[in-house]
Design an enzyme around this catalytic site. Structure first.
Site, mmCIF file in Angstrom:
data_model
loop_
_atom_site.group_PDB
_atom_site.id
_atom_site.type_symbol
_atom_site.label_atom_id
_atom_site.label_comp_id
_atom_site.label_asym_id
_atom_site.label_seq_id
_atom_site.Cartn_x
_atom_site.Cartn_y
_atom_site.Cartn_z
ATOM 1 N N ASN A 208 0.840 -1.206 0.000
ATOM 2 C CA ASN A 208 0.000 0.000 0.000
ATOM 3 C C ASN A 208 0.873 1.254 0.000
ATOM 4 O OD1 ASN A 208 0.570 0.794 2.847
ATOM 5 N ND2 ASN A 208 -0.373 -1.199 3.235
ATOM 6 N N ASP A 276 -4.418 -6.272 5.301
ATOM 7 C CA ASP A 276 -5.374 -7.107 6.036
ATOM 8 C C ASP A 276 -5.359 -8.545 5.548
ATOM 9 O OD1 ASP A 276 -6.370 -5.147 7.780
ATOM 10 O OD2 ASP A 276 -7.490 -4.249 6.125
ATOM 11 N N PRO A 304 -2.768 -11.565 10.609
ATOM 12 C CA PRO A 304 -3.056 -11.277 12.026
ATOM 13 C C PRO A 304 -3.288 -9.782 12.200
ATOM 14 C CG PRO A 304 -0.707 -11.629 11.689
ATOM 15 C CD PRO A 304 -1.378 -11.969 10.391
ATOM 16 N N ASP A 305 -4.151 -9.423 13.135
ATOM 17 C CA ASP A 305 -4.329 -8.007 13.465
ATOM 18 C C ASP A 305 -3.363 -7.694 14.613
ATOM 19 O OD1 ASP A 305 -5.193 -5.529 14.612
ATOM 20 O OD2 ASP A 305 -7.013 -5.730 13.411
ATOM 21 N N ILE A 306 -2.316 -6.957 14.287
ATOM 22 C CA ILE A 306 -1.239 -6.732 15.266
ATOM 23 C C ILE A 306 -1.736 -5.878 16.434
ATOM 24 C CG2 ILE A 306 1.074 -5.715 15.547
ATOM 25 C CD1 ILE A 306 1.396 -6.488 12.464
ATOM 26 N N LYS A 338 -13.667 0.939 15.821
ATOM 27 C CA LYS A 338 -12.346 0.283 15.797
ATOM 28 C C LYS A 338 -11.740 0.209 17.203
ATOM 29 C CE LYS A 338 -10.612 0.768 11.453
ATOM 30 N NZ LYS A 338 -10.015 1.507 10.365
HETATM 31 N N1 CTP Z 1 -3.591 -2.825 12.220
HETATM 32 C C1 CTP Z 1 -2.770 -3.856 12.645
HETATM 33 N N2 CTP Z 1 -2.827 -5.067 12.010
HETATM 34 C C2 CTP Z 1 -3.640 -5.263 10.959
HETATM 35 C C3 CTP Z 1 -4.468 -4.192 10.508
HETATM 36 C C4 CTP Z 1 -4.404 -2.993 11.146
HETATM 37 O O1 CTP Z 1 -2.014 -3.667 13.596
HETATM 38 N N3 CTP Z 1 -3.663 -6.433 10.358
HETATM 39 C C5 CTP Z 1 -3.549 -1.566 12.951
HETATM 40 C C6 CTP Z 1 -2.999 -0.406 12.203
HETATM 41 O O2 CTP Z 1 -1.607 -0.253 12.479
HETATM 42 C C7 CTP Z 1 -3.779 0.756 12.797
HETATM 43 C C8 CTP Z 1 -5.130 0.141 13.140
HETATM 44 O O3 CTP Z 1 -4.884 -1.249 13.215
HETATM 45 O O4 CTP Z 1 -3.216 1.195 14.010
HETATM 46 C C9 CTP Z 1 -6.240 0.400 12.187
HETATM 47 O O5 CTP Z 1 -5.826 0.157 10.854
HETATM 48 P P1 CTP Z 1 -6.848 0.385 9.660
HETATM 49 O O6 CTP Z 1 -6.191 -0.023 8.400
HETATM 50 O O7 CTP Z 1 -7.431 1.762 9.751
HETATM 51 O O8 CTP Z 1 -8.027 -0.570 10.050
HETATM 52 P P2 CTP Z 1 -8.328 -2.058 9.737
HETATM 53 O O9 CTP Z 1 -8.105 -2.864 10.959
HETATM 54 O O10 CTP Z 1 -7.617 -2.490 8.522
HETATM 55 O O11 CTP Z 1 -9.899 -1.994 9.517
HETATM 56 P P3 CTP Z 1 -10.744 -1.564 8.195
HETATM 57 O O12 CTP Z 1 -10.096 -2.249 7.047
HETATM 58 O O13 CTP Z 1 -12.104 -2.075 8.517
HETATM 59 O O14 CTP Z 1 -10.688 -0.071 8.123
#
Ligand code: CTP
Length: 396
Positions: A208, A276, A304-306, A338
């Site tokens: 990205n 994601d 994974p969502d960190i 969020k």
């Molecule tokens: N984040 C993370 N790990 C992921 C996705 C996001 O740690 N796999 C963290 C980002 O560093 C940021 C926050 O989550 O601090 C939100 O990221 P954002 O891209 O805005 O949200 P998403 O979780 O991707 O949700 P969405 O796609 O629904 O906007």
């Protein structure tokens, strides 16, 4: 609030280094207003100084326009620190005697702010009893010094008298400006930054537009505010901020592993733009086109969502976990959702449809369970500092 210095450029060959000093200070968010002595104009021009500082340059004590725009008293006080670089033997002698016969010496006598001198002169002039006497007087008066350094001089002689390098002067300036502002001393801060890269095959990936600027600004400012900083970074083209430990990663899986390997941080800030999804089975060899009509079908798996993982650690969770929210619509409502979904303590939300990626400025909304704060547009450095000040308050 960003800080500013009043830089007085004295007339010496080292004056050219003051141009670099202005640039260095600008990079760390410190504004510079400049007074040039008549002698300094033989070495650098007011035009080049004005172009770099982005401000009018003051040269004349008796200029009617200058005095109506900003009087010399106000000029010497509407700053956080007065810096003289190069500080010539003549300027130092005037200061020691309290003389005020031009704009520079008048401002130095009129100021109520701390003063830092970066002396530059010939080695014999430096060691002369008169100069040494003046240094003693100035030190007693509470004046600060950086340098001079030993080395070869422009005149061919060798010894003490070279002006300190711009980076050294900038470090001394920051130390004086922020000596009362190291609220993250003794804290360990973990920051994620930049994009991730998810491989399709050995030569292709999904990524990205994240530039990493906000995360790197946070790391740099946290270090300046006294923290021990670990920066886990995806691929970006930014220099590692001084004093920061950087761990380079590419994928989201690697980023999570690197974060989990950091032992008990006090504060976590997830500023990375993590992909994601990853390609479920990246090819081990390059996918060949081979004139096939059909494009390959890629199947995806969730990354994974960190932020969520670090917010929900059963043991060793940081006292404060901060996330960012990159939104294009319903910025505040989405960010509030969020905050709940991820279990973090603060969300810094911004509207990424407004060209935030790669930009130097950012307007953010700060969301917590206590409500929403809307911060006006500011440089990413100022935003970083303000976020960290807020975090430092909550870590007390
Ligand atoms: N984040 C993370 N790990 C992921 C996705 C996001 O740690 N796999 C963290 C980002 O560093 C940021 C926050 O989550 O601090 C939100 O990221 P954002 O891209 O805005 O949200 P998403 O979780 O991707 O949700 P969405 O796609 O629904 O906007």
């Amino acid at each position: 609030m960003s800080k500013s210095v009043l830089l007085i450029i004295g007339g010496g060959i080292a004056a050219y280094k003051s141009l670099e000093l202005i640039r260095t200070l600008k990079k760390v968010g410190i504004g510079t207003r400049v007074i040039m002595t008549k002698a300094s104009e033989h070495f650098v021009t007011p035009l080049s100084v004005a172009s770099l500082s982005g401000e009018k340059v003051f040269t004349d004590l008796f200029s009617l326009t200058d005095e109506t725009e900003m009087g010399h008293i106000e000029l010497s006080r509407s700053t956080d620190l007065v810096v003289v670089a190069p500080a010539t033997a003549d300027l130092m002698a005037k200061m020691a005697q309290g003389l005020a016969n031009d704009l520079a010496s008048t401002a130095l006598l009129a100021t109520d702010k701390p003063v830092l001198l970066a002396p530059a002169m010939n080695v014999r002039m430096w060691h002369h009893a008169a100069t040494q006497r003046n240094i003693e007087t100035l030190t007693k008066d509470g004046i600060h010094f950086v340098g001079p350094n030993p080395g070869e001089m422009a005149c061919g002689e060798f010894g003490l008298g070279r002006m300190a390098e711009p980076a050294e002067i900038a470090a001394a300036i920051e130390k004086l400006l922020y000596s009362d502002a190291r609220p993250l001393s003794g804290k360990h801060v973990l920051i994620t930054a930049g994009p991730t890269r998810e491989p399709i095959d050995p030569v292709r990936f999904i990524s990205n537009h994240s530039s990493g600027k906000q995360g790197y600004a946070l790391a740099e400012q946290a270090e300046r505010m006294g923290a021990k900083v670990t920066l886990v970074s995806g691929p970006v083209s930014l220099p590692t901020p001084p004093g920061v430990t950087k761990v380079d990663v590419e994928t989201a899986d690697q980023m999570l592993a690197a974060c989990e390997a950091v032992h008990a941080p006090d504060l976590v800030i997830c500023a990375a733009a993590v992909a994601d999804w990853k390609v479920a089975n990246p090819a081990t060899q390059k996918l060949k086109k081979n004139d096939k009509a059909e494009a390959p079908a890629l199947s995806f798996a969730a990354n994974p969502d960190i932020l969520k993982t670090l917010s929900n650690l059963k043991s060793g969770r940081a006292k404060l976990v901060v996330g960012f929210a990159a939104e294009t619509v319903n910025v505040i409502a989405n960010a509030q959702e969020k905050l709940k979904r991820k279990g973090c303590d603060l969300i810094i939300a911004n509207n990424v449809s407004e060209g935030v990626f790669g930009a130097d400025k950012n307007a953010v909304h700060v969301i917590s369970k206590d409500g929403v704060e809307n911060w006006p547009q500011a440089s990413k450095v100022d935003v970083a500092r303000r976020i960290l000040e807020l975090c430092a308050g909550r870590l007390k």
